[in-house]
Scaffold this motif. Structure first.
Motif, PDB file in Angstrom:
ATOM      1  N   HIS A  41      10.006   6.440  10.482  1.00  0.00           N
ATOM      2  CA  HIS A  41      10.286   5.166   9.889  1.00  0.00           C
ATOM      3  C   HIS A  41       9.841   4.570   8.484  1.00  0.00           C
ATOM      4  O   HIS A  41       9.674   3.481   8.174  1.00  0.00           O
ATOM      5  N   LYS A  42       8.879   5.688   7.850  1.00  0.00           N
ATOM      6  CA  LYS A  42       8.448   5.663   6.795  1.00  0.00           C
ATOM      7  C   LYS A  42       9.174   5.605   5.409  1.00  0.00           C
ATOM      8  O   LYS A  42       9.731   6.594   5.397  1.00  0.00           O
ATOM      9  N   LEU A  80       3.468  16.297  10.259  1.00  0.00           N
ATOM     10  CA  LEU A  80       3.853  15.190  10.661  1.00  0.00           C
ATOM     11  C   LEU A  80       5.088  15.186  11.444  1.00  0.00           C
ATOM     12  O   LEU A  80       5.571  14.039  12.197  1.00  0.00           O
ATOM     13  N   VAL A  81       5.670  16.167  11.666  1.00  0.00           N
ATOM     14  CA  VAL A  81       7.117  15.896  12.336  1.00  0.00           C
ATOM     15  C   VAL A  81       7.120  15.640  13.731  1.00  0.00           C
ATOM     16  O   VAL A  81       8.133  15.043  14.028  1.00  0.00           O
ATOM     17  N   SER A  82       6.180  15.832  14.624  1.00  0.00           N
ATOM     18  CA  SER A  82       6.137  15.696  15.946  1.00  0.00           C
ATOM     19  C   SER A  82       5.433  14.353  16.142  1.00  0.00           C
ATOM     20  O   SER A  82       5.540  13.846  17.468  1.00  0.00           O
ATOM     21  N   LYS A 125       0.702  -1.242   0.094  1.00  0.00           N
ATOM     22  CA  LYS A 125      -0.097  -0.105   0.117  1.00  0.00           C
ATOM     23  C   LYS A 125       0.825   1.475   0.087  1.00  0.00           C
ATOM     24  O   LYS A 125       1.849   1.234   0.892  1.00  0.00           O
ATOM     25  N   ILE A 126       0.690   2.159  -1.100  1.00  0.00           N
ATOM     26  CA  ILE A 126       1.642   3.210  -1.068  1.00  0.00           C
ATOM     27  C   ILE A 126       0.700   4.378  -1.158  1.00  0.00           C
ATOM     28  O   ILE A 126      -0.529   4.369  -1.783  1.00  0.00           O
ATOM     29  N   LEU A 127       1.075   5.340  -0.438  1.00  0.00           N
ATOM     30  CA  LEU A 127       0.352   6.615  -0.338  1.00  0.00           C
ATOM     31  C   LEU A 127       1.062   7.672  -1.230  1.00  0.00           C
ATOM     32  O   LEU A 127       2.078   8.151  -1.197  1.00  0.00           O
ATOM     33  N   ALA A 128       0.291   8.319  -2.277  1.00  0.00           N
ATOM     34  CA  ALA A 128       0.843   9.183  -3.156  1.00  0.00           C
ATOM     35  C   ALA A 128       0.460  10.440  -2.775  1.00  0.00           C
ATOM     36  O   ALA A 128      -0.927  10.784  -2.797  1.00  0.00           O
ATOM     37  N   ILE A 129       1.248  11.469  -2.420  1.00  0.00           N
ATOM     38  CA  ILE A 129       0.919  12.780  -1.974  1.00  0.00           C
ATOM     39  C   ILE A 129       1.145  13.829  -3.197  1.00  0.00           C
ATOM     40  O   ILE A 129       2.296  14.020  -3.525  1.00  0.00           O
ATOM     41  N   SER A 130       0.065  14.560  -3.492  1.00  0.00           N
ATOM     42  CA  SER A 130       0.320  15.601  -4.554  1.00  0.00           C
ATOM     43  C   SER A 130       0.543  16.784  -3.651  1.00  0.00           C
ATOM     44  O   SER A 130      -0.101  17.350  -2.929  1.00  0.00           O
ATOM     45  N   GLY A 131       1.797  17.559  -3.970  1.00  0.00           N
ATOM     46  CA  GLY A 131       2.147  18.776  -3.199  1.00  0.00           C
ATOM     47  C   GLY A 131       1.512  19.841  -3.874  1.00  0.00           C
ATOM     48  O   GLY A 131       1.963  21.128  -3.456  1.00  0.00           O
ATOM     49  N   SER A 132       0.624  19.854  -4.725  1.00  0.00           N
ATOM     50  CA  SER A 132      -0.196  21.017  -5.248  1.00  0.00           C
ATOM     51  C   SER A 132      -1.729  21.012  -4.685  1.00  0.00           C
ATOM     52  O   SER A 132      -2.354  20.175  -4.666  1.00  0.00           O
ATOM     53  N   ALA A 133      -1.926  22.369  -4.513  1.00  0.00           N
ATOM     54  CA  ALA A 133      -3.364  22.261  -4.037  1.00  0.00           C
ATOM     55  C   ALA A 133      -4.212  22.928  -5.397  1.00  0.00           C
ATOM     56  O   ALA A 133      -5.369  23.115  -5.385  1.00  0.00           O
ATOM     57  N   ILE A 182      -1.037   8.200   6.331  1.00  0.00           N
ATOM     58  CA  ILE A 182       0.387   7.812   6.261  1.00  0.00           C
ATOM     59  C   ILE A 182       0.441   6.449   7.081  1.00  0.00           C
ATOM     60  O   ILE A 182       1.381   5.478   6.553  1.00  0.00           O
ATOM     61  N   ALA A 183      -0.015   6.453   8.489  1.00  0.00           N
ATOM     62  CA  ALA A 183       0.123   5.359   9.256  1.00  0.00           C
ATOM     63  C   ALA A 183      -0.244   4.028   8.502  1.00  0.00           C
ATOM     64  O   ALA A 183       0.433   2.905   8.732  1.00  0.00           O
ATOM     65  N   GLN A 184      -1.362   3.932   7.659  1.00  0.00           N
ATOM     66  CA  GLN A 184      -1.656   2.886   7.016  1.00  0.00           C
ATOM     67  C   GLN A 184      -1.026   2.461   5.943  1.00  0.00           C
ATOM     68  O   GLN A 184      -1.319   1.302   5.101  1.00  0.00           O
ATOM     69  N   SER A 185      -0.261   3.246   5.279  1.00  0.00           N
ATOM     70  CA  SER A 185       0.546   3.106   4.066  1.00  0.00           C
ATOM     71  C   SER A 185       1.890   2.361   4.448  1.00  0.00           C
ATOM     72  O   SER A 185       2.494   2.393   5.540  1.00  0.00           O
TER      73      SER A 185
END
Length: 185
Positions: free
Chosen positions: A101-102, A93-95, A2-10, A65-68
């Motif tokens: 470890h993703k 996500l930082v904290s 399972k891959i999560l693909a994030i688009s950095g565009s709005a 994120i956690a499920q990917s």
């Protein structure tokens, strides 16, 4: 896988989002790709909203994120830098532990954007110990409309390149999953 693909565009008709959808359509059957195109829907990061005050949109994003098994990020370059929406999403996500470890890899829809990619690589190598900097694919799709992006990705040459990229990242995710994190025994 399972891959999560994030688009950095709005942007509604984003080339990056269209590319991620096209990549998902040609992905090998053993690789499931979910697309997150909501960086513009996340509230501005504030440490005051973390923990029990975490906004629902952010909680949903963190859960994805956690499920990917791994994350692919595709982003435009704005003023030689990372778009504010993507930086904001990363700040959320930082904290947390979900990203530490993703496995993460980059996919790029332009022949340019090297300044943004350099900055993003530094950030990603900081937030996860599994940034796959060597697994990278650049497809020259800039200025194409979404239907044209699909056509470009579906050409035999690009389809082959995309599938090889996804298989390399999938193998990296599987290998990274075997690494035990913790104190030495």
């Amino acid at each position: 896988m399972k891959i999560l693909a994030i688009s950095g565009s709005a942007r509604r008709n984003s080339t990056n989002t269209a590319m991620l959808r096209a990549v998902s359509a040609v992905a090998p059957s053993e690789i499931e790709i979910a697309i997150f195109d909501g960086v513009g829907d996340l509230p501005v990061f504030s440490p005051d909203l973390e923990g029990k005050f975490l906004p629902a949109a952010v909680r949903d994003f963190v859960d994805l994120i956690a499920q990917s098994d791994g994350v692919i990020i595709a982003s435009p370059e704005y003023v030689r830098s990372i778009p504010g929406g993507l930086k904001n999403a990363i700040d959320w996500l930082v904290s947390g532990e979900q990203i530490v470890h993703k496995p993460i890899a980059l996919l790029h829809a332009s022949h340019r954007g090297d300044d943004m990619l350099a900055g993003l690589r530094i950030i990603l190598a900081t937030i996860t110990d599994r940034f796959a900097g060597d697994i990278f694919l650049r497809l020259p799709l800039m200025k194409l409309e979404p239907p044209e992006v699909f056509q470009a990705v579906e050409t035999p040459e690009n389809r082959s390149r995309v599938q090889a990229y996804l298989q390399a990242f999938s193998a990296y995710c599987a290998a990274a999953d075997q690494i035990v994190i913790g104190p030495p025994s």
